[in-house]
Design an enzyme around this catalytic site. Structure first.
Site, PDB file in Angstrom:
ATOM      1  N   SER A   1      -4.043  -4.375  -0.130  1.00 57.79           N
ATOM      2  CA  SER A   1      -3.942  -3.415  -1.506  1.00 57.79           C
ATOM      3  C   SER A   1      -4.330  -2.296  -0.957  1.00 57.79           C
ATOM      4  O   SER A   1      -3.843  -1.575  -0.043  1.00 57.79           O
ATOM      5  CB  SER A   1      -4.993  -3.997  -2.388  1.00 57.79           C
ATOM      6  OG  SER A   1      -5.057  -3.409  -3.467  1.00 57.79           O
TER       7      SER A   1
ATOM      8  N   HIS B   1      -0.198  -4.446  -2.878  1.00 62.08           N
ATOM      9  CA  HIS B   1      -0.205  -3.866  -4.271  1.00 62.08           C
ATOM     10  C   HIS B   1       0.420  -2.500  -4.355  1.00 62.08           C
ATOM     11  O   HIS B   1      -0.068  -1.713  -3.322  1.00 62.08           O
ATOM     12  CB  HIS B   1      -1.440  -3.980  -4.845  1.00 62.08           C
ATOM     13  CG  HIS B   1      -2.231  -5.595  -4.867  1.00 62.08           C
ATOM     14  ND1 HIS B   1      -3.542  -5.494  -4.967  1.00 62.08           N
ATOM     15  CD2 HIS B   1      -1.704  -6.526  -5.228  1.00 62.08           C
ATOM     16  CE1 HIS B   1      -3.733  -6.842  -4.999  1.00 62.08           C
ATOM     17  NE2 HIS B   1      -2.857  -7.502  -5.308  1.00 62.08           N
TER      18      HIS B   1
ATOM     19  N   ASP C   1      -8.007 -10.226  -5.366  1.00 63.80           N
ATOM     20  CA  ASP C   1      -6.737 -10.799  -5.295  1.00 63.80           C
ATOM     21  C   ASP C   1      -6.731 -11.378  -3.977  1.00 63.80           C
ATOM     22  O   ASP C   1      -6.990 -10.784  -2.899  1.00 63.80           O
ATOM     23  CB  ASP C   1      -5.651  -9.961  -5.622  1.00 63.80           C
ATOM     24  CG  ASP C   1      -4.343 -10.902  -5.603  1.00 63.80           C
ATOM     25  OD1 ASP C   1      -4.381 -12.104  -6.225  1.00 63.80           O
ATOM     26  OD2 ASP C   1      -3.210 -10.036  -5.881  1.00 63.80           O
TER      27      ASP C   1
END
Lengths: 199, 274
Positions: free
Chosen positions: A19, A46, A139
């Site tokens: 991310s 992401h 996540d």
């Protein structure tokens, strides 16, 4: 690296979740992969929904491997680095091809690392290697735990070496048995894996 | 046998129960995303395992309806991917303009937002009175919503922006009336579209279409089902007809890859060779 050295199971797929700080981390990791790397590498990074595919183009230019954004139903081939397209979840199907989905966000994310990792664990079982890199959310932790529960292998970037440490820390908390390595150690490990499985 | 393999059997049996009881066949849906949706329903129904759904779905139609909604409700909005619509105006509308009368099939229209988006653009191009638009879905609840043409006004600013980005010529507000927090499309647009039930999994050919639009439906199908539906689309398209898929969907990995030319790779717009 003791934990990983013990592993004798053949790896057939490498999944990576990353991310915040990911552009830099992938730039340092993917570009180190050798030409004719014999595993598919599947990445969820992401990013914002209207991203134009720049990440894949950039990595493709700088890497020995082919790096590309996934198209729905694309077969999974060794040696190719696949990146989830923005605003779609990326999943692996039984026939060893990709499917995409517009389902609700998971962990406020689409693509979500958990979604990819869960399907990778399901399909590849013990032959799956999951890697969590830098990021500011949580996540991927659940998905990494599912990979390990299915007999697969887990690596987490050393939080101290990560631009954003929250995601690696969350992953280590959820999967305490994960190997904790910095980016160059991960690159070395992947390269050694290549040699080991070829011999 | 591993637990994961047993779980697969559970899902197979659940899908077989649904097929025989309600005549909906989900066995060729992309399995990994199907499993996520089943898990989503399990959480909502406060159940732990897929097999627990079997008696509930067999004996309680309401539970099945919730299952169907869980599987079929797709997020759709006006002018999603505006560049697709502008591409449509530039490369397909001039060809449609050469016909005295033409037919469009919007397959998997969900609650109808894209069908109205399309009708507005046809109207602005002066083509709407020559168009017959069929918009179909396998969820009757979605079709009811689409037929009414009433939507929340919550995202209307975004819709207006995307409408202009797509190549809209006026103000989007010209095409609907606003009541409190809802909008309703004008009768002219509603009358131009025939919303109907059609299940791509089992229903047949749908007439001689000049343009078929089916976006972000194939991502939920497995390869085999995708190929079956593509065969159906091929048979439902006139010579030199157009086929539009979602922007990350492609004919490249399908049986039709040699039967259609690619007009736009980025927007997944194809044209039948002959």
């Amino acid at each position: 690296m003791k934990f990983i050295e013990k592993s004798t199971v053949e790896i057939r797929c490498i999944v990576i979740g990353v991310s915040a700080g990911g552009f830099d981390a992938l730039d340092r990791l993917v570009t180190k992969l050798p030409l004719d790397f014999s595993f598919p590498v599947v990445i969820v990074q992401h990013r914002i929904a209207d991203n134009d595919g720049y990440l894949a183009q950039h990595l493709n230019l700088k890497s020995a491997s082919v790096v590309k954004e996934v198209i729905d139903k694309e077969p999974i081939c060794a040696g190719i680095v696949y990146i989830a397209p923005p605003d779609y979840h990326l999943l692996i199907e039984r026939g060893l091809y990709f499917s995409l989905s517009k389902d609700d966000k998971v962990n406020y994310s689409r693509p979500s690392i958990d979604v990819l990792f869960e399907s990778a664990a399901d399909i590849y079982r013990q032959a799956c290697l999951g890697i969590i890199l830098t990021g500011k959310n949580q996540d991927g932790s659940m998905g990494l735990a599912q990979i390990v529960a299915a007999g697969g292998t887990a690596i987490v970037q050393d939080p101290q070496s990560a631009i954003a440490s929250e995601m690696p820390r969350a992953a280590i908390k959820k999967v305490p048995t994960a190997a904790i390595l910095n980016l160059s150690e991960i690159a070395d490990y992947l390269t050694s894996l290549e040699k080991r499985q070829k011999s | 046998m591993e637990l994961s393999e047993i779980a697969e059997i559970e899902i197979d049996v659940l899908l077989e129960a649904i097929r025989r009881r309600y005549d909906y066949d989900f066995s060729h849906y992309a399995r990994s995303s199907l499993k996520r949706r089943i898990n989503g329903l399990l959480v909502k129904e406060k159940l732990d395992m897929p097999y627990q759904l079997i008696p509930r779905i067999l004996y309680d139609e309401e539970v099945f309806n919730r299952f169907l909604s869980e599987l079929s409700v797709t997020v759709t909005e006006m002018y999603r991917d505006p560049e697709f619509f502008s591409n449509l105006i530039e490369s397909i509308f001039p060809v449609l303009d050469t016909y005295p009368y033409f037919k469009i099939w919007h397959a998997g229209c969900a609650t109808g937002e894209e069908a109205y988006s399309l009708a507005v653009l046809l109207k602005e191009a002066g083509l709407l009175n020559r168009a017959k638009i069929y918009a179909t879905d396998y969820n009757n609840k979605s079709i009811d919503i689409a037929n009414q043409g009433i939507y929340s006004a919550e995202n209307i600013e975004l819709s207006n922006k995307c409408y202009l980005k797509a190549g809209g010529k006026h103000s989007f507000s010209k095409y609907y009336t606003e009541h409190y927090d809802a909008i309703k499309f004008n009768d002219e647009l509603r009358n131009a579209i025939t919303f109907a039930y059609h299940n791509l999994v089992k229903d047949g050919v749908f007439g001689e279409m000049n343009l078929i639009i089916c976006r972000n439906v194939f991502i939920y199908f497995d390869k085999e089902l995708q190929n079956n539906v593509l065969r159906l689309f091929n048979e439902s398209t006139v010579s030199k007809g157009f086929l539009c898929l979602g922007s990350k969907e492609s004919l490249r990995f399908s049986i039709l890859k040699d039967k259609f030319n690619t007009l736009s790779e980025a927007n997944s717009i194809y044209r039948k060779k002959d």
